[in-house]
Design a protein around this motif. Structure first.
Motif, PDB file in Angstrom:
ATOM      1  N   LEU A 130      -1.681  11.230  -6.630  1.00 54.04           N
ATOM      2  CA  LEU A 130      -1.750  11.233  -5.169  1.00 54.04           C
ATOM      3  C   LEU A 130      -0.864  12.312  -4.554  1.00 54.04           C
ATOM      4  O   LEU A 130      -1.007  12.612  -3.362  1.00 54.04           O
ATOM      5  N   TRP A 186      -9.984   2.470  -6.502  1.00 53.92           N
ATOM      6  CA  TRP A 186      -9.320   2.688  -5.217  1.00 53.92           C
ATOM      7  C   TRP A 186      -8.112   1.760  -5.075  1.00 53.92           C
ATOM      8  O   TRP A 186      -7.034   2.181  -4.662  1.00 53.92           O
ATOM      9  N   THR A 217      -4.096   3.122  -4.844  1.00 53.30           N
ATOM     10  CA  THR A 217      -3.372   3.044  -3.574  1.00 53.30           C
ATOM     11  C   THR A 217      -2.401   1.883  -3.501  1.00 53.30           C
ATOM     12  O   THR A 217      -1.781   1.681  -2.453  1.00 53.30           O
ATOM     13  N   ARG A 218      -2.257   1.091  -4.544  1.00 53.07           N
ATOM     14  CA  ARG A 218      -1.280   0.007  -4.553  1.00 53.07           C
ATOM     15  C   ARG A 218      -0.066   0.416  -5.382  1.00 53.07           C
ATOM     16  O   ARG A 218      -0.200   0.944  -6.490  1.00 53.07           O
ATOM     17  N   SER A 276       0.833  -1.194   0.000  1.00 54.67           N
ATOM     18  CA  SER A 276       0.000   0.000   0.000  1.00 54.67           C
ATOM     19  C   SER A 276       0.869   1.246   0.000  1.00 54.67           C
ATOM     20  O   SER A 276       1.935   1.295   0.628  1.00 54.67           O
ATOM     21  N   ALA A 312      -2.031  -2.174   4.417  1.00 61.19           N
ATOM     22  CA  ALA A 312      -2.722  -0.903   4.414  1.00 61.19           C
ATOM     23  C   ALA A 312      -3.368  -0.533   5.733  1.00 61.19           C
ATOM     24  O   ALA A 312      -3.727   0.553   5.922  1.00 61.19           O
ATOM     25  N   TYR A 340       0.235   3.910   1.472  1.00 61.33           N
ATOM     26  CA  TYR A 340       0.164   4.529   2.787  1.00 61.33           C
ATOM     27  C   TYR A 340       0.791   3.674   3.893  1.00 61.33           C
ATOM     28  O   TYR A 340       0.780   4.082   5.049  1.00 61.33           O
ATOM     29  N   ARG A 366      -6.250   8.770   6.543  1.00 58.83           N
ATOM     30  CA  ARG A 366      -6.224   9.264   5.166  1.00 58.83           C
ATOM     31  C   ARG A 366      -7.598   9.046   4.576  1.00 58.83           C
ATOM     32  O   ARG A 366      -8.172   7.958   4.697  1.00 58.83           O
TER      33      ARG A 366
END
Length: 651
Positions: free
Chosen positions: A196, A374, A378-379, A13, A258, A15, A225
């Protein structure tokens, strides 16, 4: 399964990057790797640097435009302001190429009386001086554009290098060293969508921002987030607000990735706004042509208005979540964006810096599509390229930028094209391999599984497994796909390079093919990460499939019953309509019979006969018994009409 395998197969992830990997990352961009001679490249400007003597108050009077122009008296300064040297520098200062007095003398050497001070009036000399200065500036500009120095070209190339990777949709990072504990070799590249990040000009800023984006492992800290995804197209709307929070400090945090992901809000709805198979909204059609007045056009206009009002109401309802989102991804046409901003009382502003467009193609707005987007956003993307391959890609990209930005020069007339070179002949091994490829494709298209099994066992090393899986999935051959997935264990997680890196599941021709992937995913969940890597949404068990078939059969049965009931209703309506038509016909016949009876009675008793007459009485020797056969049939039809009315009344 080892830790390294789990990280690369399950995905990392954006994040929640493992700290050991994050500490060794560097931005893999051309700008982050300048050539050794970049420091030696300096602009060779004909204008010298400003020295302290030129600063105001350094030594008497000076000119802020012309280099090294100092004066003892005000009269000398005023005379300088009227000179050609000052006029030239005043215009050349806009390009940053002012010249000193010595350089000016060299430029005008050989030109006699450029200012025209030796002859002519002051006005004529002034205009002549200005025109010559303008011509000199123009000629110098053309010479500079046509004859760029090597240093300037090097600076231009360095500037392209600085912006090369910052203009791509994905920012790539690479570890400075291999990480054995995570099983990550040095030639691994990790990509993050630039959408991002804020808009940065230097590569180092992206690495700093990536570190700041990491979720805190402490539950007491606010490390949430939040992203909002909005789509509207073809009358379909889908919106989703996603929140991701840290799970807390734990040893398994590096592997799980994540943290806690929650869908805070989601909404989908649809309105009829687009005519089937026509494309484009009704508003666009009205603007391009005259306003249509058909019933369908009015329905579509109503649907567009209703859809816009529903979206705006939803934005008001989600106002707090939108304010807390750090990025808002929107997919909408120019007309569709009016549903989000640009109207009185709008929650969102048109110039909101959080707005982003989806940096990849999207499908019809649905909740499933939002979840896929999504996951894609995010990956981190993973690739493995050598330094030589990366350098070749960099050079190719810079060359493309140079060809786009370089001014077009006139080219000479084309010379006759030489004879096309002969196509190189394939070797026997290459021809045999190509023939085997054609034979395999033919077996797949025709569904010849019995012939394919021994052929695949013998020649499987000649083919790319992911491409073969994609070919089988797109051909709709269920048995062959099941054989390759379960018995031959072909990996469905590998991307297909010839299909824009899509996975085999995404090339499925129909639902039956997709169900084959889902059955294998349910039966063997430990083989791969089916959701993240193979992009198979979920497994399909026999119970779930049976339940789906039962529901499908029930829906079909219910549909048949509805059709039967509808047919009965139509038959009853047809019978009632037929009865009404008969009733009208009988009424007309009744009136006609009465008129005929009245005419018959009036004809026998005379036109002057007045007073009520009895139906069936004998008047002048003639009565009902003396009627003709046609008249009796009309009276009989009247009686039947009354009987039908009585039956309808009882029913």
């Amino acid at each position: 399964m080892s830790t390294s395998t789990s990280i690369l197969s399950r995905g990392v992830s954006v994040y929640s990057i493992p700290p050991e990997l994050l500490a060794n990352l560097s931005v893999r961009s051309i700008q982050a790797q300048p050539p050794a001679e970049a420091e030696e490249i300096k602009p060779k400007s004909t204008a010298p640097k400003t020295v302290l003597a030129n600063l105001p108050g350094a030594a008497g009077l000076s000119c802020q435009t012309c280099p090294n122009a100092n004066f003892d008296t005000v009269e000398e300064q005023r005379a300088h302001f009227k000179s050609d040297w000052h006029r030239y520098n005043a215009k050349a200062k806009l390009t940053g190429r002012t010249v000193s007095a010595e350089e000016w003398e060299g430029m005008v050497e050989g030109i006699s009386s450029i200012s025209g001070s030796d002859s002519g009036s002051s006005s004529s000399s002034g205009s002549s001086s200005q025109s010559k200065v303008a011509r000199l500036l123009k000629r110098q500009t053309l010479d500079n554009n046509q004859n760029l120095s090597d240093d300037e070209e090097a600076l231009e190339l360095a500037d392209r290098q600085r912006r090369a990777h910052l203009r791509t949709a994905v920012i790539w990072f690479s570890p400075t060293t291999s990480i054995p504990s995570l099983g990550i070799p040095k030639d691994t590249q990790f990509g993050v969508h630039r959408a991002l990040f804020p808009p940065f000009d230097t590569a180092a800023d992206y690495l700093t921002e990536l570190k700041r984006m990491q979720l805190s492992g402490n539950d007491e800290e606010d490390g949430e987030r939040r992203l909002t995804l909005l789509m509207v197209a073809g009358g379909h709307f889908a919106g989703m607000v996603v929140s991701i929070k840290p799970r807390g400090r734990s040893e398994k945090q590096e592997v799980k990735g994540a943290g806690e992901v929650r869908v805070l809000k989601h909404k989908t709805f649809h309105r009829y706004t687009t005519r089937k198979k026509q494309g484009g909204s009704q508003a666009l059609n009205d603007n391009a042509k005259s306003k249509a007045v058909s019933a369908g056009a009015m329905l579509r206009r109503y649907g567009e208005q209703a859809l816009q009002e529903e979206i705006r109401a939803l934005m008001v309802e989600w106002e707090d979540d939108l304010a807390a989102s750090e990025r808002i991804f929107i997919r909408a046409s120019t007309h569709g964006k009016k549903s989000f901003y640009g109207y009185e009382g709008a929650v969102l502003s048109k110039n909101d810096e959080r707005f982003r467009t989806f940096p990849f193609p999207t499908r019809r707005p649905t909740l499933q599509e939002l979840l896929r987007c999504w996951h894609e956003l995010t990956r981190m993307k993973v690739s493995h390229l050598s330094e030589e391959a990366l350098r070749a890609l960099d050079e190719e990209y810079i060359a493309s930028l140079q060809s786009k930005n370089k001014p077009i020069k006139p080219t000479p007339a084309p010379t006759p094209a030489p004879t096309a070179p002969a196509i190189p002949k394939l070797s026997p091994e290459e021809e045999a391999k190509l023939d085997r490829r054609k034979r395999l494709e033919e077996m797949i298209r025709k569904g010849r599984l019995d012939a394919l099994k021994p052929f695949w066992t013998k020649y499987q090393t000649d083919f790319e497994p992911s491409e073969i899986l994609g070919l089988v999935a797109s051909s709709g051959q269920e048995e062959i796909l099941k054989y390759l997935l379960e018995e031959e264990r072909l990996d469905p997680t590998q991307p297909i390079l010839t299909s824009n890196n899509r996975k085999p599941y995404e090339l499925s021709a129909n639902k039956n093919i997709r169900n084959v992937f889902r059955r294998v995913a349910h039966n063997h969940p430990e083989w791969y990460d089916w959701v993240s890597d193979a992009r198979v949404p979920s497994g399909l068990s026999e119970e779930l499939e049976q339940e789906q078939n039962t529901k499908k059969n029930e829906r079909r049965k219910g549909l048949k019953e509805k059709l039967k009931e509808r047919e009965k209703q139509r038959a009853a309506e047809a019978e009632i309509e037929e009865a009404r038509e008969k009733e009208v016909e009988l009424q007309e016949q009744k009136e006609e019979a009465m008129r005929a009876v009245a005419m018959s009675l009036n004809g026998n008793t005379g036109a002057n006969n007045t007073g009520p007459q009895k139906l069936g009485g004998r008047v002048g020797g003639e009565g009902l018994g003396g009627m003709s056969q046609e008249m009796r049939m009309q009276i009989e039809r009247e009686r039947r009409a009354r009987a039908a009315e009585a039956r309808f009344g009882r029913g």
